[in-house]
Design a protein around this motif. Structure first.
Motif, PDB file in Angstrom:
ATOM      1  N   LEU A  16    -107.658  34.429  28.080  1.00 16.08           N
ATOM      2  CA  LEU A  16    -107.888  35.676  27.324  1.00 16.08           C
ATOM      3  C   LEU A  16    -107.539  36.840  27.405  1.00 16.08           C
ATOM      4  O   LEU A  16    -107.159  37.689  26.575  1.00 16.08           O
ATOM      5  N   ILE A  17    -106.720  36.971  28.713  1.00 16.02           N
ATOM      6  CA  ILE A  17    -105.978  38.521  29.008  1.00 16.02           C
ATOM      7  C   ILE A  17    -104.904  38.441  27.637  1.00 16.02           C
ATOM      8  O   ILE A  17    -104.689  39.516  27.119  1.00 16.02           O
ATOM      9  N   PRO A  18    -103.935  37.414  27.830  1.00 11.58           N
ATOM     10  CA  PRO A  18    -102.884  37.622  26.863  1.00 11.58           C
ATOM     11  C   PRO A  18    -103.311  37.623  25.253  1.00 11.58           C
ATOM     12  O   PRO A  18    -102.996  38.459  24.694  1.00 11.58           O
ATOM     13  N   LYS A  54    -106.136  38.585  24.213  1.00  8.58           N
ATOM     14  CA  LYS A  54    -106.840  39.884  23.648  1.00  8.58           C
ATOM     15  C   LYS A  54    -105.785  41.065  23.788  1.00  8.58           C
ATOM     16  O   LYS A  54    -105.938  42.005  22.853  1.00  8.58           O
ATOM     17  N   ALA A  55    -104.810  41.012  24.764  1.00 13.18           N
ATOM     18  CA  ALA A  55    -103.939  42.022  24.751  1.00 13.18           C
ATOM     19  C   ALA A  55    -102.914  42.043  23.532  1.00 13.18           C
ATOM     20  O   ALA A  55    -102.423  42.878  23.014  1.00 13.18           O
ATOM     21  N   LEU A  56    -102.593  40.869  22.949  1.00 11.21           N
ATOM     22  CA  LEU A  56    -101.849  40.844  22.037  1.00 11.21           C
ATOM     23  C   LEU A  56    -102.356  40.848  20.500  1.00 11.21           C
ATOM     24  O   LEU A  56    -101.802  41.039  19.561  1.00 11.21           O
ATOM     25  N   PHE A  93    -105.969  41.387  19.608  1.00 15.89           N
ATOM     26  CA  PHE A  93    -107.248  41.574  19.641  1.00 15.89           C
ATOM     27  C   PHE A  93    -108.136  41.290  18.607  1.00 15.89           C
ATOM     28  O   PHE A  93    -109.125  40.889  18.344  1.00 15.89           O
TER      29      PHE A  93
END
Lengths: 337, 337
Positions: free
Chosen positions: A273-275, A277-279, A281
């Motif tokens: 989820l980090i990548p 949502k970072a890219l 969202f």
């Protein structure tokens, strides 16, 4: 393609689901969206459209097959269930409506009357109050299709990236103990088939993440790569599946690396989820692979705090509808061959 | 500002460090870089410049204080140590040269003859063969400045984001056991002071990540947030430090959320590195906070595979030099007040 329209469930009526359904319909032409209908909520959707300044003609339909003809000039709504529009103020009645809409949408898709379902965001804690016993909508939909929960695989997809978290809502400390060769192999097969069936990728490239930093540097810190992940990759490759890894997760989502795979299988929630949502969202879609029906959802929650305030971004809902439509068309075309 | 120039260590001479030093010097004007000098490698740098098609005048200096006057027209090089340029072919001699260059650069900064150091990428396994006993350059530099390794804090900084991994090269399974209130509080203090001293942020906003997905949902999956992270945040706040969290890590790096903090403290390596590399792959800088000297490094490795092939991107080296120069200028200005 023709075929049945998509069924869109309302989500919690106090959340941003209803207004985003209206917004998606209003943008159907410019976004080139496939035909869809809402399951319930004529009064609710009319009120939600007003808060966003959308002129929304609504047309009640009795048969899902009527939706494609109505869709160009009005939002088709099936089912008489309805509720009051009180954005930001969730209630038991609202949760019950959300659940009824979800259940009906899933049943329609399961019987072939809908081409697939797009599920609006719900609040799990609220649904639990009205008897919902599943961890989330994914498991509910799987059960509605008689698929074991472990074979319903969550895919997160945005314009930049597709990721699959192999473990989801569990403590980080418990992640290593939950991984197994079988888990990765079974999910890898389902993801491989999903990429082919729903995304039209003939030979999908699966990148399998490492669990440990730098993939453990040959066992110097952590041996899950050697004990579990590498053997699972070997097993998948032996079946003809293009699986690679274990890849150090930190560099796998860098711009140039993202072009080297179609989907990344991640060992835990935040790794996936980090990548994303970072890219991506505002445009993330949650899709369930491994089901007999197509199911997508915008990858955001009910956002009670901004419901009814014209702030919610419709990108993810629009992307979810588009992705479901494309997958449904591919399945229909394959079935016709 | 005037003040001493930055010392740049060569890194492994078979890697991309030397060519990137040349590239940075060639772009000194367009990039507005502060004066720097290389520590050793006249012959090596001349050869590396040739492979990139850079006309590189090199001028040997005997005193670091001569660097600022030389820098506009030639790359100043201090020290007679040198080696052969064999890109992609690391050797013991090369590793020894890298170590000598690093040690000399650190000593120059420690005695005030250099304004700070920028360290070229080394290969730890190679350095170990010539007697290097540290986990990485960070710990070596800390020791050279007589600072305990646990007080030398790794900051990763790109144009979009700054992150600090609180644990680094250890298995994911061991992460929960390594976290403590003291660890987070001590590192939080050092990061707070580093943001003030080296980045000129008067009241830095520290976002502290959760360990578990959704920050554990109030203990439903994992209790480190309640047992360790929240108390550490409370302790930092009691000292007047603007620390917030524990934040669910998956949404913290989304575009709008990134504006709400100056630096994120992350619980493990990939939590800090995944978003940084996804967003700022070609421009990431590794800076060491908590030292009496300024130290930065491009956040990439030796990349032996592309050394000498005109492929290495100079963005991170240039960003590392710029960041070190800005930090050195801030420290000099503060010392002069």
């Amino acid at each position: 393609m023709a075929g049945p329209a998509l069924a869109v469930s309302l989500g919690d009526p106090a959340g941003i689901g209803p207004e985003l359904i209206c917004e998606a319909w209003a943008r159907r032409e410019v976004e080139g969206l496939p035909a869809f209908f809402a399951v319930g909520g004529v009064r609710l959707l009319t009120a939600a459209a007003e808060t966003r300044g959308i002129a929304l003609p609504v047309e009640r339909i009795a048969d899902p097959l009527a939706a494609p003809a109505v869709f160009p000039h009005a939002l088709p709504v099936l089912d008489d269930s309805d509720g009051d529009y009180r954005p930001g103020a969730p209630s038991r009645e609202g949760a019950a409506l959300a659940l009824a809409s979800l259940a009906r949408a899933a049943a329609l898709a399961d019987e072939g009357a809908a081409g697939g379902i797009v599920t609006g965001p719900i609040a799990k804690a609220r649904l639990a109050e009205v008897g919902f016993t599943y961890p989330g909508q994914t498991e509910f939909v799987a059960a509605a299709c008689r698929v074991p929960a472990e074979d319903a695989v969550m895919l997160l997809a945005g314009p930049s990236l597709r990721t699959v978290p192999l473990t989801v809502h569990c403590s980080l400390a418990s992640v290593p103990g939950r991984l197994s060769v079988d888990l990765i192999r079974n999910r890898g097969r389902i993801v491989h088939e999903g990429m082919r069936r729903d995304f039209g990728i003939a030979a999908p490239r699966l990148a399998i993440c490492a669990l440990n930093p730098h993939a453990g540097e040959e066992g110097r810190f952590g041996d899950e790569e050697q004990r579990i992940i590498a053997p699972a990759i070997a097993a998948l490759r032996a079946e003809g599946i293009d699986a690679s890894g274990p890849h150090p997760a930190d560099s796998l989502f860098a711009p140039h690396a993202r072009n080297s795979f179609d989907v990344a299988l991640c060992m835990y929630h935040d790794q996936a989820l980090i990548p994303l949502k970072a890219l991506d969202f505002d445009n993330g879609v949650n899709m369930t692979l491994g089901l007999p029906i197509v199911r997508t959802s915008p990858d955001h929650g009910t956002a009670f705090g901004i419901a009814g305030r014209r702030q919610a971004h419709p990108g993810a809902m629009i992307a979810a509808i588009r992705m479901a439509g494309e997958a449904a068309a591919r399945r229909a075309a394959a079935a016709a061959r």
